[in-house]
Design a protein around this motif. Sequence first.
Motif, PDB file in Angstrom:
ATOM      1  N   LEU A 179     101.337  53.276 131.683  1.00 46.79           N
ATOM      2  CA  LEU A 179     101.922  54.623 131.650  1.00 46.79           C
ATOM      3  C   LEU A 179     101.172  55.570 130.709  1.00 46.79           C
ATOM      4  CD1 LEU A 179     105.658  53.516 131.577  1.00 46.79           C
ATOM      5  CD2 LEU A 179     104.537  54.752 133.427  1.00 46.79           C
ATOM      6  N   ARG A 180     100.269  55.038 129.907  1.00 48.34           N
ATOM      7  CA  ARG A 180      99.519  55.905 128.995  1.00 48.34           C
ATOM      8  C   ARG A 180      98.017  55.878 129.342  1.00 48.34           C
ATOM      9  NH1 ARG A 180      95.286  55.968 125.743  1.00 48.34           N
ATOM     10  NH2 ARG A 180      95.841  53.964 124.816  1.00 48.34           N
ATOM     11  N   ASP A 181      97.313  54.814 128.991  1.00 50.13           N
ATOM     12  CA  ASP A 181      95.878  54.740 129.318  1.00 50.13           C
ATOM     13  C   ASP A 181      95.714  54.764 130.843  1.00 50.13           C
ATOM     14  OD1 ASP A 181      93.103  54.310 129.024  1.00 50.13           O
ATOM     15  OD2 ASP A 181      93.435  53.062 127.278  1.00 50.13           O
ATOM     16  N   GLY A 182      96.613  54.063 131.558  1.00 46.52           N
ATOM     17  CA  GLY A 182      96.545  54.007 133.019  1.00 46.52           C
ATOM     18  C   GLY A 182      96.714  55.382 133.614  1.00 46.52           C
TER      19      GLY A 182
ATOM     20  N   ALA B 181      94.076  43.237 120.949  1.00 43.74           N
ATOM     21  CA  ALA B 181      92.859  43.537 121.721  1.00 43.74           C
ATOM     22  C   ALA B 181      93.165  44.630 122.737  1.00 43.74           C
ATOM     23  CB  ALA B 181      92.400  42.286 122.451  1.00 43.74           C
ATOM     24  N   HIS B 182      92.227  45.552 122.898  1.00 40.06           N
ATOM     25  CA  HIS B 182      92.376  46.640 123.887  1.00 40.06           C
ATOM     26  C   HIS B 182      90.997  46.822 124.502  1.00 40.06           C
ATOM     27  CE1 HIS B 182      93.990  50.796 125.060  1.00 40.06           C
ATOM     28  NE2 HIS B 182      92.687  50.895 125.318  1.00 40.06           N
ATOM     29  N   CYS B 183      90.825  46.347 125.730  1.00 39.97           N
ATOM     30  CA  CYS B 183      89.471  46.303 126.299  1.00 39.97           C
ATOM     31  C   CYS B 183      89.346  47.139 127.558  1.00 39.97           C
ATOM     32  CB  CYS B 183      89.102  44.863 126.630  1.00 39.97           C
ATOM     33  SG  CYS B 183      89.074  43.847 125.157  1.00 39.97           S
ATOM     34  N   HIS B 184      88.277  47.914 127.605  1.00 41.39           N
ATOM     35  CA  HIS B 184      87.965  48.672 128.822  1.00 41.39           C
ATOM     36  C   HIS B 184      86.953  47.886 129.651  1.00 41.39           C
ATOM     37  CE1 HIS B 184      90.360  52.324 128.563  1.00 41.39           C
ATOM     38  NE2 HIS B 184      90.430  52.004 127.281  1.00 41.39           N
ATOM     39  N   ASN B 185      86.921  48.217 130.943  1.00 36.91           N
ATOM     40  CA  ASN B 185      86.268  47.319 131.897  1.00 36.91           C
ATOM     41  C   ASN B 185      84.926  47.826 132.417  1.00 36.91           C
ATOM     42  OD1 ASN B 185      86.516  44.821 133.127  1.00 36.91           O
ATOM     43  ND2 ASN B 185      87.236  45.727 135.051  1.00 36.91           N
TER      44      ASN B 185
ATOM     45  N   GLY C 263      88.792  51.318 133.879  1.00 43.63           N
ATOM     46  CA  GLY C 263      90.127  50.759 133.640  1.00 43.63           C
ATOM     47  C   GLY C 263      90.228  49.856 132.424  1.00 43.63           C
ATOM     48  N   ASN C 264      91.439  49.326 132.246  1.00 42.39           N
ATOM     49  CA  ASN C 264      91.752  48.403 131.148  1.00 42.39           C
ATOM     50  C   ASN C 264      91.778  46.968 131.692  1.00 42.39           C
ATOM     51  OD1 ASN C 264      93.363  51.088 130.273  1.00 42.39           O
ATOM     52  ND2 ASN C 264      92.977  49.871 128.480  1.00 42.39           N
ATOM     53  N   ALA C 265      91.959  46.017 130.809  1.00 41.28           N
ATOM     54  CA  ALA C 265      92.155  44.625 131.253  1.00 41.28           C
ATOM     55  C   ALA C 265      93.378  44.596 132.165  1.00 41.28           C
ATOM     56  CB  ALA C 265      92.372  43.725 130.045  1.00 41.28           C
TER      57      ALA C 265
HETATM   58 ZN    ZN Z   1      91.900  52.764 126.001  1.00 41.81          ZN
END
Ligand code: ZN
Length: 510
Positions: free
Chosen positions: A14-17, A203-207, A239-241
């Motif tokens: 709902l935020r990064d997405g 952990a906060h990982c971008h793809n 995107g994110n994980a």
């Molecule tokens: Zn992010």
Amino acid sequence: MTANPHIRIFDTTLRDGEQSPGASMTHIEKLELASLMEDMGVDVIEAGFPAASDGDFAAVSAIAAQSKSAIICGLARSTPGDIERCAEAVKKAARPRIHTFISTSPVHMKHKLKMGPNAVLEAVGRSVAQARNHTDDVEWSAEDATRTDFDFLCKCIDVAIASGATTINVPDTVGYSHPDEYGALFRRLIENVPNSDKAIWSAHCHNDLGLAVANSISAVANGARQIECAINGLGERAGNAALEEVVMAMKVREDTLPYATGINPIYLSRASAMVSRITGFPVQYNKAIVGKNAFAHESGIHQDGMLKNAETYEIMKPEDVGVAKTSLVMGKHSGRHAFRDKLESMGYFLEGEALNDAFKRFKTLADKKKHVFDDDIAVLVDDQLAAEGERIVFKRLRVVCGTDGPQTAEIDLTVEGEEKYAIARGNGPVDAVFNAIRQIVPHDSVLDLYQVHAVTGGTDAQATVSVRLNGEGIMATGRSSDPDTLVASAKAYLHAVNKLEARKAKRKAA
Ligand code: ZN
Ligand code: KIV
């Protein structure tokens, strides 16, 4: 035997997405998704960025108010205004969290923040302390941590913990790291930062390099106890994980990844379908866990093995992640009771009018379509939930198409209950349908995307149509399904127009 360490699942769909271009969601859709996340067992729901807009503030407040057990988190930059706005938005949650961040890498400090290291350190201490005045649960993130000087990163985290941060997030903001490197960073940080045991590491990982899930798992193996992820891997850029992938990786490989999450995987398939329906982003067929082909076996050798023993080619069962075996559900003679049981087995709990309506639509579909599958039922109910309360309602469509032309569409709609009719020609039948709608609801938005997918196999399969409109900088995605592709197109277009109008009205009112 000791229990496996618990890994918190922090969902940022709902935020990064929502920050991913074209993925914006309506207020109601956000509430619906947050509620499903809670049912699914998400520990922390990042509900939005309250200072970003009044709409974001309203969504975070409403999600906080409806929450039962999950931590509800809002994002805030390190400015006093952002933190106050965030505190106000999350305050109704049973368990509120403020997530504040600032960039720490040389390139971000110099070009984005135009701040030196001392000013950044000062902002870290001040912002975390301010957030702690509102709640005991404060997360601090070092944006672009993986491109930050290690000693400076240690200093920032030391200040954040000393000022009261209870979760420390180390994002790979640009998706640059790889698993060994990202894992080693966690190990080194945990060994070097004073009082590192006073915080939960995240952990906060971008793809960007396709490594977000692998990096997140490596962080866990090196001490992280929270993973920030998004359903279907939604998020900025690549995107994110993906939530479903990190959860199932730890579940299926518990032998070498002895960690536990609170997620009930049976919800994964439904959550994926809901995010895809809301955003209009189709799920790639070969997507791990939730793709249409994730459990399909095509080659003769594989099929033969599967028939002898499913373990030959399946490392998890489709039912574990909520994918019902491709089953012929029911036909036109099936009763309401069986329909309701079917819905419940798929995770849909409808009552009263909503159930009656869904049943009526099911009967209509069963009249048109010989075999009704689970996927047909899912889109039927999802469409109904999405269309609830819309101002402009589809009634009837008649189209002339084929080689002789001219391609013409006649449409009946109701606008706030008043019946409207239009007839229009177009450059093909879809164009004619959209032109007819435009006559009734004039607007100057541009069609950004038009996509058609078959819900199941067979020539009588329902078509799911996704439409994205872009008007005055506001984007809206509509989606609908019907055995008739042109009817699905008209409904999807109207769904997008309804959303666009609602957003424009909100912007005017703000
Ligand atoms: Zn992010
Ligand atoms: O990618 C990132 O760095 C972020 C932070 C705001 C946590 O999304």
